[in-house]
Design a protein around this motif. Structure first.
Motif, PDB file in Angstrom:
ATOM      1  N   LEU A 134      40.980  26.803  35.757  1.00 14.24           N
ATOM      2  CA  LEU A 134      41.024  27.985  34.895  1.00 14.24           C
ATOM      3  C   LEU A 134      39.870  28.956  35.136  1.00 14.24           C
ATOM      4  CD1 LEU A 134      42.202  26.257  31.581  1.00 14.24           C
ATOM      5  CD2 LEU A 134      43.578  27.344  33.359  1.00 14.24           C
ATOM      6  N   ASP A 135      38.683  28.442  35.437  1.00 13.04           N
ATOM      7  CA  ASP A 135      37.563  29.343  35.728  1.00 13.04           C
ATOM      8  C   ASP A 135      37.854  30.177  36.969  1.00 13.04           C
ATOM      9  OD1 ASP A 135      36.094  28.534  33.542  1.00 13.04           O
ATOM     10  OD2 ASP A 135      35.027  26.951  34.637  1.00 13.04           O
ATOM     11  N   TYR A 136      38.426  29.531  37.988  1.00 13.44           N
ATOM     12  CA  TYR A 136      38.784  30.258  39.206  1.00 13.44           C
ATOM     13  C   TYR A 136      39.906  31.255  38.932  1.00 13.44           C
ATOM     14  CZ  TYR A 136      35.905  27.499  42.395  1.00 13.44           C
ATOM     15  OH  TYR A 136      34.844  26.947  43.055  1.00 13.44           O
ATOM     16  N   ALA A 137      40.847  30.862  38.089  1.00 10.26           N
ATOM     17  CA  ALA A 137      41.953  31.775  37.754  1.00 10.26           C
ATOM     18  C   ALA A 137      41.416  33.025  37.072  1.00 10.26           C
ATOM     19  CB  ALA A 137      42.956  31.068  36.850  1.00 10.26           C
ATOM     20  N   LEU A 138      40.458  32.837  36.145  1.00 15.53           N
ATOM     21  CA  LEU A 138      39.842  33.985  35.470  1.00 15.53           C
ATOM     22  C   LEU A 138      39.143  34.899  36.469  1.00 15.53           C
ATOM     23  CD1 LEU A 138      38.238  32.585  32.180  1.00 15.53           C
ATOM     24  CD2 LEU A 138      39.980  34.349  32.363  1.00 15.53           C
ATOM     25  N   LYS A 139      38.393  34.289  37.405  1.00 14.52           N
ATOM     26  CA  LYS A 139      37.707  35.090  38.427  1.00 14.52           C
ATOM     27  C   LYS A 139      38.703  35.892  39.255  1.00 14.52           C
ATOM     28  CE  LYS A 139      33.778  31.941  39.106  1.00 14.52           C
ATOM     29  NZ  LYS A 139      33.143  31.004  40.064  1.00 14.52           N
ATOM     30  N   ALA A 140      39.818  35.232  39.634  1.00 16.04           N
ATOM     31  CA  ALA A 140      40.815  35.894  40.477  1.00 16.04           C
ATOM     32  C   ALA A 140      41.444  37.081  39.761  1.00 16.04           C
ATOM     33  CB  ALA A 140      41.892  34.884  40.891  1.00 16.04           C
ATOM     34  N   PHE A 141      41.901  36.868  38.537  1.00 20.14           N
ATOM     35  CA  PHE A 141      42.560  37.951  37.801  1.00 20.14           C
ATOM     36  C   PHE A 141      41.571  39.087  37.497  1.00 20.14           C
ATOM     37  CE2 PHE A 141      45.675  34.582  36.246  1.00 20.14           C
ATOM     38  CZ  PHE A 141      46.723  35.062  37.019  1.00 20.14           C
ATOM     39  N   SER A 142      40.362  38.726  37.095  1.00 24.20           N
ATOM     40  CA  SER A 142      39.371  39.753  36.725  1.00 24.20           C
ATOM     41  C   SER A 142      38.951  40.567  37.939  1.00 24.20           C
ATOM     42  CB  SER A 142      38.135  39.096  36.092  1.00 24.20           C
ATOM     43  OG  SER A 142      38.488  38.385  34.933  1.00 24.20           O
ATOM     44  N   ARG A 143      38.674  39.891  39.061  1.00 20.38           N
ATOM     45  CA  ARG A 143      38.238  40.608  40.263  1.00 20.38           C
ATOM     46  C   ARG A 143      39.349  41.495  40.815  1.00 20.38           C
ATOM     47  NH1 ARG A 143      34.542  43.481  42.319  1.00 20.38           N
ATOM     48  NH2 ARG A 143      34.312  43.367  44.593  1.00 20.38           N
ATOM     49  N   ALA A 144      40.583  41.012  40.782  1.00 23.74           N
ATOM     50  CA  ALA A 144      41.709  41.817  41.267  1.00 23.74           C
ATOM     51  C   ALA A 144      41.848  43.098  40.449  1.00 23.74           C
ATOM     52  CB  ALA A 144      43.000  41.006  41.203  1.00 23.74           C
ATOM     53  N   MET A 145      41.608  43.015  39.142  1.00 25.22           N
ATOM     54  CA  MET A 145      41.688  44.207  38.293  1.00 25.22           C
ATOM     55  C   MET A 145      40.525  45.168  38.566  1.00 25.22           C
ATOM     56  SD  MET A 145      42.899  42.398  34.719  1.00 25.22           S
ATOM     57  CE  MET A 145      42.536  43.794  33.701  1.00 25.22           C
ATOM     58  N   GLU A 146      39.361  44.601  38.853  1.00 28.18           N
ATOM     59  CA  GLU A 146      38.221  45.463  39.190  1.00 28.18           C
ATOM     60  C   GLU A 146      38.488  46.238  40.478  1.00 28.18           C
ATOM     61  OE1 GLU A 146      34.710  43.088  39.491  1.00 28.18           O
ATOM     62  OE2 GLU A 146      34.863  42.354  37.424  1.00 28.18           O
ATOM     63  N   LEU A 147      39.050  45.544  41.458  1.00 31.77           N
ATOM     64  CA  LEU A 147      39.293  46.168  42.753  1.00 31.77           C
ATOM     65  C   LEU A 147      40.465  47.138  42.730  1.00 31.77           C
ATOM     66  CD1 LEU A 147      38.795  42.961  44.932  1.00 31.77           C
ATOM     67  CD2 LEU A 147      37.286  44.963  44.903  1.00 31.77           C
ATOM     68  N   ASN A 148      41.436  46.853  41.849  1.00 30.97           N
ATOM     69  CA  ASN A 148      42.603  47.732  41.731  1.00 30.97           C
ATOM     70  C   ASN A 148      42.951  47.897  40.252  1.00 30.97           C
ATOM     71  OD1 ASN A 148      44.967  49.144  41.842  1.00 30.97           O
ATOM     72  ND2 ASN A 148      46.129  47.621  43.010  1.00 30.97           N
ATOM     73  N   PRO A 149      42.362  48.906  39.591  1.00 30.56           N
ATOM     74  CA  PRO A 149      42.569  49.104  38.143  1.00 30.56           C
ATOM     75  C   PRO A 149      44.028  49.319  37.751  1.00 30.56           C
ATOM     76  CG  PRO A 149      40.725  50.414  38.934  1.00 30.56           C
ATOM     77  CD  PRO A 149      41.412  49.875  40.144  1.00 30.56           C
ATOM     78  N   ALA A 150      44.889  49.612  38.714  1.00 32.56           N
ATOM     79  CA  ALA A 150      46.313  49.799  38.392  1.00 32.56           C
ATOM     80  C   ALA A 150      46.963  48.473  37.992  1.00 32.56           C
ATOM     81  CB  ALA A 150      47.052  50.413  39.575  1.00 32.56           C
ATOM     82  N   GLN A 151      46.343  47.370  38.407  1.00 25.19           N
ATOM     83  CA  GLN A 151      46.875  46.048  38.058  1.00 25.19           C
ATOM     84  C   GLN A 151      46.381  45.663  36.660  1.00 25.19           C
ATOM     85  OE1 GLN A 151      47.344  43.305  41.813  1.00 25.19           O
ATOM     86  NE2 GLN A 151      45.239  44.010  41.734  1.00 25.19           N
ATOM     87  N   ASN A 152      47.225  44.927  35.941  1.00 25.34           N
ATOM     88  CA  ASN A 152      46.847  44.492  34.589  1.00 25.34           C
ATOM     89  C   ASN A 152      47.202  43.022  34.407  1.00 25.34           C
ATOM     90  OD1 ASN A 152      46.711  43.913  31.811  1.00 25.34           O
ATOM     91  ND2 ASN A 152      46.978  46.055  31.289  1.00 25.34           N
TER      92      ASN A 152
END
Length: 594
Positions: free
Chosen positions: A135-153
C-alpha cells in the motif's frame, strides 16, 4: 472442399484451445496447481502476449515454490524489452516470497522509476502494488503519477488505500476532496464512507468525520457540507439535527426544492420519530407554494395526529378533513385527500356510508387506469368493511383485469382471495392464492403463501371447517377495528380447538392484535408459546421476529431481541423476515451498517 477442410481444422483448434483454457482455470481454482501449471505453460507458449496467462502461470510456480521458474520467465520478459513496468513488481514480489527483501525493494523502485518517463503508467503500477497489498508503494505510484500529469486523478484510489491502511482521517479528507472538486458523484463516495460509519454518534470514526466536515464548512462555506452533515446525522438516527441541516440547505439553495425534506419526514415517520416528523411537515406546509406538496404535508400531519388519538382528537381531525375538502374541492389533483378522508371516516369513525359516497363521486372524474384503480381499491376496502362483499369483489376484479401484470393488479387479486376468505368461500380464495404465490411482489407472494397454507391445512383436518370459519370471522373483526371482539373469538378457538393445526395461527393472530392494543405482556406470552410448542413449524420465524421487534422497540431488552433475530438468521434463512432480522441484529451487535 479444401476451404471446408481448413474451416474444420480451425474450429477444432479453437475448441482445443478453449478446453485448455477452461481446464487451466478449473484446476487453478481447485488449488491443483501442478495440473494447472501444465496447461498454463502450453497457453503461454501459444499466446506469449496474453498477460493473464503469464500471471496465472507465475502464480502456479509461486504456489508450488518453484520461484526460480517464475524468475526465469520474468527475466526473459524484461530482457526482451518493451514490457509493461508491472513486470518489475511481479519480480519484486517473487523475491519477497523468498525472503529476499532487498532485491524486492530494488525492483519495486524500478517500477516507480518508470513513472518518471511514462506518467500514464500510474494506474497500472498503482493498481498492481495495491493488488499485492503493497500500500505504501501504491500511494507513491498514484501520488507521483498525479504530480507528473495533473490531468490524471487517482484520489479515489488513494482514499481507498488510506482506508485499507486504517488511516481513517486521511481517507475521509481524500474522499471529501473528491466530492468538493465534483470529480465523482456524492453517492459513490458515501457508499465507500458508509463502511466506516456506524449508528453510534460517539464512535471515533463518526467523530472524526463530523470534525472534518465542520472544519470544511468553516474554511470553505458550501451547502455540500450541510448535505453531508445531514447524511451523517441520519446514519446516527439524529433526525432533529438532520432537520436543522436540511433547513439550512433549503434556505441557501437556489432551486428551493423541498424533496430532501419530504424524504426526511418520511424517514422520521418510519423510525417513529413522530415529533421530528411533525416539525418537518409543518415546515413544508408553511414554506411551499406548491398545492400538491402542501396537501401531502397536511395529510402527513393528520396521520401523525392520529397516532394514539382519543375520541376528542378524532373529532378535531374530522373537522380538519372537512375544512380541507371544502378548501380544495373535488378534483384529480386532490384525489389523495378524498381517499384519505374516506379511509378515516370508515376505519376511524365507523362511517362507511359517507365514505362510499365520496369515492363514488371521485369515480366520475376523468381518471386514467391507475387513477381509477387507486379509487376502486379504496372503495373495495370500504365495501368489505361494510360487509358488501360482492360489490367489493367486482371492483377488485376490475383492477385485476385492467392492470393484469402490475403490482396493483396482483394486490387486487390478493384482496379477492382475502375477501373470499372473510366470506368463508375458501375454495375460491385458494384458487386466487395459488396464482399469487409466484407474484413479483415478495410481500404479496409471502402473504398469499401463508393464507393458502392456513386454508389447506385446516380444511384437511376438519371437513366442516368450523375452526377455520371462526378464524376468518376473527380476522374480519380485526379488519373492522373491532379488536377486542377479535381477541375474544380467538380465545374461543384456543380453548375449544386446542391441539388442532389452527392453534399456532390463532396464537400469532391474537399476539399481533394484542400488540396493537398495547397489551405487550399477553402478546409476548402468545409468541413464546409458538416458539416453544411450534418451533419447527411454518410460523416459527413469524413468532421469533415478532418477539424480537417487541423486545427491541417496546420492552427495551436488546439481549433478548438479538437472540430471536439470531434464530431467524441461523435457522430460517428462507424467511421473508431474514433481511430485516440480519440488519437489526447487526445494529444491536454494533456492526457497521451500509
Amino acid at each position: 472442399m479444401r476451404t471446408i477442410f481448413l474451416i474444420f481444422i480451425f474450429f477444432c483448434s479453437l475448441s482445443a484451445f478453449s478446453q485448455e483454457d477452461f481446464l487451466a482455470r478449473q484446476y487453478f481454482e481447485e488449488g491443483d496447481f501442478d495440473k494447472a501449471m501444465v496447461f498454463y505453460e502450453k497457453l503461454v507458449d501459444k499466446n506469449p502476449h496474453r498477460t493473464d496467462y503469464r500471471e496465472q502461470l507465475i502464480a502456479c510456480y509461486q504456489e508450488l515454490e518453484q520461484y526460480h521458474k517464475a524468475e526465469e520467465l520474468l527475466q526473459q520478459l524484461i530482457g526482451a524489452g518493451n514490457q509493461y513496468p508491472t513486470v518489475f513488481i511481479e519480480l519484486g514480489r517473487n523475491y519477497a516470497l523468498q525472503g529476499m527483501q532487498e532485491k524486492a525493494t530494488e525492483n519495486y523502485d524500478r517500477a516507480l522509476a518508470e513513472l518518471e518517463k511514462h506518467p500514464n503508467f500510474g494506474y497500472g503500477i498503482g493498481y498492481k502494488f495495491q493488488q499485492y497489498v503493497l500500500l505504501d508503494y501504491a500511494l507513491k505510484a498514484f501520488s507521483r503519477a498525479m504530480e507528473l500529469n495533473p490531468a490524471q486523478n487517482f484520489n479515489f484510489q488513494i482514499a481507498r488505500i488510506y482506508g485499507e491502511q486504517g488511516n481513517i482521517e486521511m481517507m475521509f479528507k481524500s474522499y471529501l476532496e473528491l466530492i468538493g472538486n465534483t470529480r465523482v458523484s456524492t453517492a459513490n463516495v458515501l457508499r465507500s464512507i458508509s463502511d466506516f460509519i456506524t449508528s453510534d454518534a460517539e464512535h471515533p470514526n463518526n467523530l472524526k468525520f463530523k470534525r472534518i466536515l465542520l472544519q470544511n464548512a468553516q474554511q470553505h462555506p458550501n451547502v455540500l457540507w450541510n448535505e453531508l452533515l445531514s447524511w451523517l446525522f441520519v446514519q446516527q438516527k439524529e433526525y432533529r439535527s438532520a432537520f436543522g441541516q436540511e433547513r439550512a440547505i433549503y434556505r441557501r439553495s437556489e432551486e428551493k426544492s423541498l424533496q430532501r425534506l419530504q424524504g426526511l419526514g418520511k424517514m422520521a415517520m418510519e423510525e417513529q420519530e413522530f415529533d421530528v416528523a411533525t416539525e418537518v411537515y409543518s415546515f413544508i406546509e408553511a414554506t411551499s407554494s406548491n398545492l400538491g406538496v402542501v396537501l401531502d404535508a397536511q395529510l402527513n400531519l393528520i396521520e401523525l395526529e392520529l397516532k394514539d388519538a382519543d375520541d376528542k382528537k378524532l373529532q378535531a381531525v374530522e373537522k380538519k378533513y372537512a375544512q380541507l375538502v371544502a378548501e380544495y374541492g373535488l378534483k384529480i389533483e386532490t384525489l389523495s385527500l378524498q381517499i384519505a378522508y374516506a379511509e378515516f371516516l370508515t376505519f376511524k369513525r365507523d362511517q362507511p356510508g359517507p365514505a362510499i359516497a365520496i369515492l363514488e363521486q371521485c369515480m366520475e372524474l376523468p381518471l386514467n387506469n391507475y387513477g381509477q384503480a387507486y379509487v376502486k381499491n379504496t372503495l373495495g376496502d370500504i365495501l368489505v368493511y361494510n360487509q358488501e362483499f360482492n360489490r367489493a369483489l367486482i371492483y377488485y376484479s376490475q383492477i385485476q383485469r385492467d392492470l393484469k401484470n402490475d403490482v396493483l393488479g396482483q394486490e387486487a387479486r390478493f384482496k379477492v382471495a382475502q375477501t373470499s376468505f372473510y366470506k368463508g368461500d375458501f375454495d375460491w380464495a385458494l384458487t386466487q392464492l395459488k396464482v399469487l404465490r409466484a407474484a413479483t411482489s415478495q410481500l404479496i407472494a409471502n402473504d398469499a403463501m401463508q393464507l393458502s397454507l392456513l386454508i389447506a391445512d385446516n380444511s384437511l383436518e376438519d371437513a366442516t371447517q368450523t375452526a377455520l370459519k371462526k378464524y376468518a370471522r376473527a380476522s374480519f373483526l380485526n379488519y373492522q377495528n373491532k379488536k377486542t371482539e377479535a381477541v375474544l373469538l380467538l380465545d374461543e378457538i384456543l380453548k375449544n380447538h386446542k391441539g388442532e393445526k389452527i392453534e399456532d395461527e390463532a396464537l400469532l393472530k391474537q399476539g399481533n392484535i394484542l400488540t396493537e392494543l398495547k397489551e405487550y405482556g399477553k402478546a409476548e406470552y402468545n409468541y413464546l408459546k409458538i416458539v416453544e410448542f411450534y418451533g419447527q413449524d411454518i410460523l416459527a420465524d413469524d413468532a421469533h421476529f415478532a418477539l424480537a421487534e417487541l423486545y427491541r422497540t417496546v420492552l427495551d431488552n436488546p439481549i433478548k431481541a438479538k437472540s430471536h433475530y439470531e434464530q431467524i438468521i441461523f435457522n430460517h434463512q428462507d424467511s421473508y423476515f431474514f433481511p430485516r432480522a440480519r440488519k437489526y441484529y447487526r445494529e444491536l451487535r454494533g456492526d457497521r451498517i451500509n
